[in-house]
Scaffold this active site. Structure first.
Site, PDB file in Angstrom:
ATOM      1  N   ASP A 366     -29.972   9.657 -57.559  1.00 24.45           N
ATOM      2  CA  ASP A 366     -30.516  10.826 -57.600  1.00 24.45           C
ATOM      3  C   ASP A 366     -30.245  11.945 -57.428  1.00 24.45           C
ATOM      4  O   ASP A 366     -29.349  12.536 -57.574  1.00 24.45           O
ATOM      5  CB  ASP A 366     -31.194  10.673 -55.805  1.00 24.45           C
ATOM      6  CG  ASP A 366     -32.178   9.126 -55.761  1.00 24.45           C
ATOM      7  OD1 ASP A 366     -32.504   8.923 -56.557  1.00 24.45           O
ATOM      8  OD2 ASP A 366     -31.390   8.485 -54.510  1.00 24.45           O
ATOM      9  N   ASP A 671     -35.961   2.407 -52.068  1.00 26.93           N
ATOM     10  CA  ASP A 671     -34.423   2.177 -52.770  1.00 26.93           C
ATOM     11  C   ASP A 671     -34.508   1.043 -52.880  1.00 26.93           C
ATOM     12  O   ASP A 671     -33.613   0.501 -53.978  1.00 26.93           O
ATOM     13  CB  ASP A 671     -33.862   3.831 -52.610  1.00 26.93           C
ATOM     14  CG  ASP A 671     -34.450   4.479 -53.734  1.00 26.93           C
ATOM     15  OD1 ASP A 671     -35.260   4.305 -54.457  1.00 26.93           O
ATOM     16  OD2 ASP A 671     -34.301   5.282 -52.750  1.00 26.93           O
ATOM     17  N   GLU A 736      14.002 -15.159 -61.810  1.00 26.41           N
ATOM     18  CA  GLU A 736      14.896 -15.793 -61.018  1.00 26.41           C
ATOM     19  C   GLU A 736      14.970 -16.982 -62.053  1.00 26.41           C
ATOM     20  O   GLU A 736      15.952 -18.062 -61.835  1.00 26.41           O
ATOM     21  CB  GLU A 736      13.924 -16.487 -59.183  1.00 26.41           C
ATOM     22  CG  GLU A 736      13.738 -15.359 -58.996  1.00 26.41           C
ATOM     23  CD  GLU A 736      13.235 -14.711 -57.729  1.00 26.41           C
ATOM     24  OE1 GLU A 736      13.834 -13.817 -56.883  1.00 26.41           O
ATOM     25  OE2 GLU A 736      12.445 -15.608 -57.892  1.00 26.41           O
ATOM     26  N   ASP A 766      11.003  -8.111 -52.685  1.00 22.02           N
ATOM     27  CA  ASP A 766       9.006  -8.398 -52.670  1.00 22.02           C
ATOM     28  C   ASP A 766       8.521  -7.355 -51.905  1.00 22.02           C
ATOM     29  O   ASP A 766       7.528  -6.640 -52.805  1.00 22.02           O
ATOM     30  CB  ASP A 766       9.469  -9.782 -53.171  1.00 22.02           C
ATOM     31  CG  ASP A 766       8.957 -10.260 -54.538  1.00 22.02           C
ATOM     32  OD1 ASP A 766       9.970  -9.443 -55.306  1.00 22.02           O
ATOM     33  OD2 ASP A 766       8.778 -11.193 -54.813  1.00 22.02           O
TER      34      ASP A 766
END
Length: 947
Positions: A366, A671, A736, A766
């Protein structure tokens, strides 16, 4: 919004007593009146509901609120805390780990002799599950509180008559008997009986499921079901067209919507696409971990290894593949993104909007309020052959009109034909307008010309009105004045000119010849080309009842033109430039004149070329979908003017058919279809209607386009951060797993890293770094890149390649360290035992090598293209702190005797740490080389390229 205006005959001077009824004991006292009120005439509704045409007094309203409670719906019943906590254990990763822990406990109970390490492993796995559950529970509770806080940021107020005067009150303070004013775009705040209605239609979908607008009237209706009564409106339904006054008959839980809401409020939320994709990923990762673990168990068992030791070995493989911290990290990262957007005035209602924002390619925006300040100001007035300038900006009536005498009649008529109200400063607020901003600008201009509109309204009371019609593009009011009745009309210049036969030159009414009409139209076009919104004002004397609008609004006398402007927001141009560089196309969609739209678009940078494509609503009506698709496919600058919300939805759909990700802004009730149909519906929080805010996924609390640009930038950052910690989590899983697989296929009898050590890595290096990566600020060039493809998977080929790239380097490093250490001892592989000091040193080196590598890996994944040294090696202090905590924890495992016995480790020397640092820095160095090559191949987007 239109302001309240007392109708003819209403008192406005002060409080009006409301009946002499005794104090009320609650809503039950008026149950019969509420049920029977639909059969009454409008005038009889007030005594039936203990009200009056002037509304309630503040005292009566307070008494009724105390008796009935606030006008609120019951909140959804929250799950008890214990259920929320139990829900954390239903995650697939949690189920896999809990199963592994239980089997490990069983193995410990069956093995002879029992090994303390097996019990320690079972306890460690259980602790990981509990820790993840605690983090997830805390985040879910925090998210609920955040959602409630953010929802409260969107105001909900309604317009009422209290003490005989118009005003606004919070919806929660509405009580039975209140007289409320409704207009298009409003959500009905309570169950009401209409006493006045003008072209009123409502959408009852929230109650009945029927989406078609239904007409409503103030006339008496036959007895029957309240939901079907033509003179009643209900809480939660939407006003589509027209205006009305209504008396509240029920509030809160006593409403029809309240009864329905209690049944539906506790419905579970649906998972977003991102959550579903993560669930898909978790299922496959878990199944892969189980399959690999079983395979290696089957491989080791025939080699003479014991069943329990083979199981523990396979369990270590499985644990190494499962990213235990992913669920908590993901939820925290998304919540951080939502909160960041809220701090920048963008309220994200659904996580799916966060995902979609990162791939937005087209913004249909708009103009008014979004690109501009939404404070209309009359700056120029044209009365026949002369222009008058108006000074001052905004709604504060300070400034003056040059030579105001000739234009006072124009401004008086324009102001009388207004429903808005100018409100003086109060509670720290500035001057503001209650109602339409264009009307507010006319009221301010009238005040600047020296007109006292309160006195003018008293001298010319309104007797009838024809509300603004979006098709006719004008409104009119009829006033009683000096024994005559006059109609005042304001609206679009061409519409007014087509209805005028005369013009006022300040002294007499002249015939509006073709030349004079063309002259007026030329002035209107010139003012519009300068970016002004232009209104024409006309009037005439009328006779007879004002029931035929076509008859009333003809043979008018033109008084002149008023040109007003809504200044662009100062910050918008920079945001538009940012979106263009990001490859986002910006299409202005406005109901304004093409010349006005183009002037504003040039000021904010949406239009830069000499010949933008300008399409009007009339042209869109004549365009089929195929031609519209071709229009959407054309590169370049596009302006859509004089368009309706239906046009906006068609255009958004055309872009979506081309594979674009479309964000659409809107503030009106009409709208809502476009907002729902768009990939990201963006409603205005300050000026938008309740209907628009409900339909949208995102609400701009400040109505500014800049907030959209910031939200896109943060949305891209959220998506990138999720990918960053996925790369971080899964790359070290390779580090790992690789030593374990290498040991298996080289014949080494022991595991290079135990399952307990894997869990220690997952907890120590981690979760905290991954959380810190989730809070990573956007990269400096995030808005320099094109949007990500619409159908790109979270685990894209680029993500997988980077995981393998970084994980492979870590794997090579730790494998080299392990086999170098055991080989340099000179001990044959077959002679190694679990208590051998060399073996303990080797597994400690592997664990520490992964932790150190992860520290540098976290620095590497912070950016995808930009050098981390350019971004600032220490610009994310949380990440540095999290990495150092992981290294400190690893040092504690290496040196503290208690932890040495738990993790089966040995102390490392300074030389060992130096070696590990050299190995650990390899992922960072390799990734910097990769980024350098990527930057060399990247070609900056040309400044003028909007695609």
């Amino acid at each position: 919004m239109k302001a309240l205006r007392p109708r003819q005959g209403e008192r406005t001077g002060g409080p009006v007593p409301v009946g002499t009824s005794p104090p009320e004991a609650g809503q039950g006292a008026d149950e019969d009146a509420r049920e029977a009120v639909q059969v009454l005439d409008a005038a009889d509704v007030f005594p039936a509901l203990r009200s009056s045409p002037q509304g309630l007094t503040s005292k009566t309203a307070g008494e009724r609120r105390a008796a009935d409670g606030p006008n609120e719906l019951p909140t959804a019943r929250r799950r008890p805390a214990w259920r929320q906590l139990a829900g954390q254990f239903t995650d697939l990763f949690a189920i896999v780990l809990m199963t592994a822990s239980a089997i490990t406990f069983l193995a410990y109970a069956l093995e002879e002799p029992r090994q303390a390490g097996t019990a320690q492993l079972a306890v460690a796995i259980a602790c990981v599950v509990l820790l993840n559950a605690a983090i997830g529970f805390a985040q879910e509770y925090s998210a609920e509180r955040t959602a409630q806080t953010l929802q409260a940021m969107v105001p909900h107020r309604c317009r009422v008559l209290r003490d005989g005067r118009p005003g606004e009150v919070p919806v929660q303070d509405l009580v039975r008997g209140d007289v409320v004013v409704l207009e298009a775009g409003d959500t009905v705040p309570a169950d009401c009986r209409l006493v006045e209605a003008h072209d009123l239609t409502v959408n009852n979908a929230a109650i009945t499921g029927e989406s078609e607008p239904v007409p409503r009237t103030a006339e008496a209706d036959a007895p029957g079901e309240a939901l079907r009564a033509r003179n009643r409106v209900h809480m939660g339904t939407d006003v589509i067209t027209g205006t009305a006054r209504a008396v509240v008959s029920a509030t809160g839980q006593a409403t029809e919507f309240g009864r329905i809401y209690r049944l539906t409020a506790a419905a579970p939320r649906q998972k977003t696409p991102l959550q579903r994709e993560v669930t898909w990923m978790a299922r496959r990762v878990s199944l892969t971990a189980l399959a690999v673990g079983l395979l290696l168990f089957a491989v080791r068992l025939p080699t003479g290894q014991g069943t329990v030791s083979s199981f523990v070995f396979a369990l270590g493989v499985m644990v190494a593949l499962v990213p235990e911290g992913l669920p908590a990290t993901l939820s925290v990262s998304l919540a951080l993104g939502v909160r960041r957007m809220a701090r920048h005035q963008a309220l994200v209602k659904k996580l799916v909007a966060v995902e979609a924002l990162g791939s937005t390619t087209v913004i249909c925006t708009d103009k008014t309020g979004t690109l501009t300040q939404a404070e209309m100001t009359v700056v120029r007035i044209w009365a026949w052959d002369r222009e008058h300038t108006v000074t001052g900006v905004g709604y504060e009536p300070s400034g003056e009109v040059s030579d105001p005498g000739p234009v006072r009649a124009l401004l008086r008529s324009a102001a009388l034909c207004c429903d808005a109200r100018l409100l003086p400063p109060s509670d720290g607020a500035h001057w503001r307008v209650l109602g339409d901003t264009t009307e507010g600008a006319l009221l301010v201009a009238a005040a600047k010309a020296g007109l006292d509109m309160a006195a003018e309204e008293a001298a010319a009371p309104r007797t009838a009105e024809h509300p603004f019609d979006s098709v006719r593009r004008l409104m009119s009011t009829v006033h009683e004045e000096d024994g005559t009745r006059r109609i005042r009309v304001k609206g679009a210049p061409l519409e007014i000119l087509n209805r005028c036969t005369r013009l006022d030159d300040g002294s007499a009414a002249l015939e509006l010849t073709a030349d004079r009409r063309a002259r007026a139209a030329e002035v209107a076009d010139r003012m519009a080309a300068q970016g002004l919104r232009v209104l024409a004002v006309a009037e005439r004397e009328v006779t007879g009842p004002s029931e035929d609008r076509d008859r009333d609004e003809r043979d008018l006398t033109l008084l002149g033109l008023a040109g007003m402007m809504d200044p662009p927001r100062e910050e918008v141009r920079a945001s538009v430039d940012s979106c263009r560089r990001a490859g986002i196309r910006i299409v202005m969609v406005t109901g304004d004149h093409p010349l006005t739209a183009e002037a504003v678009a040039r000021r904010v940078g949406i239009v830069r070329g000499d010949h933008p494509k300008v399409v009007t609503g009339a042209e869109l009506d004549a365009t089929d979908d195929t031609a519209l698709d071709s229009l959407a496919a054309e590169a370049g600058e596009l302006l859509l003017c004089r368009v309706s919300p239906e046009h906006k939805m068609r255009v958004a759909t055309a872009f979506q058919r081309r594979g674009e990700v479309v964000a659409v802004t809107g503030d009106g009730a009409n709208d809502a279809p476009a907002l729902k149909h768009a990939d990201i519906g963006v409603a205005m929080g300050a000026s938008g209607t309740d209907v628009a805010r409900e339909a949208a996924e995102m609400v701009l609390l400040d109505d500014s386009f800049t907030s959209i640009a910031v939200a896109v930038r943060l949305g891209r950052a959220v998506y990138q951060n999720i990918r960053k910690f996925l790369v971080y989590l899964f790359s070290h899983n390779i580090g790992e797993l690789a030593p374990i697989l290498a040991a298996t296929f080289t014949g080494f009898p022991l595991v290079p890293i135990t399952a307990v050590q894997v869990l220690a890595i997952d907890l120590g290096s981690d979760v905290l770094p991954a959380l810190a990566l989730g809070a990573e600020p956007p990269e400096s060039d995030v808005m320099e890149r094109p949007p990500r493809p619409r159908h790109e998977r979270l685990f894209s080929s680029a993500v997988v390649r980077r995981i393998l790239f970084l994980g492979g380097i870590q794997a090579l490093g730790v494998c080299a360290v392990f086999f170098w250490h055991v080989s340099s001892s000179g001990i044959p592989f077959a002679d190694f035992t679990a208590d051998d000091p060399v073996y303990r040193e080797a597994v400690t080196l592997v664990q520490a090598g992964i932790v150190v590598s992860q520290f540098f890996n976290a620095l590497a994944v912070r950016t995808e293209r930009e050098s981390v040294f350019r971004a600032g090696l220490f610009s994310n202090p949380r990440l540095i702190a999290a990495g150092l905590i992981g290294i400190a924890f690893m040092a504690a495992i290496s040196y503290l005797p208690l932890l040495q016995s738990v993790f089966h480790t040995a102390p490392l020397s300074a030389g060992d740490w130096a070696l590990l640092t050299a190995v650990g820095i390899l992922p960072l160095a390799a990734d910097e080389l990769r980024k350098m090559r990527l930057r060399a191949r990247h070609t900056p987007r040309p400044e003028g390229d909007v695609r």
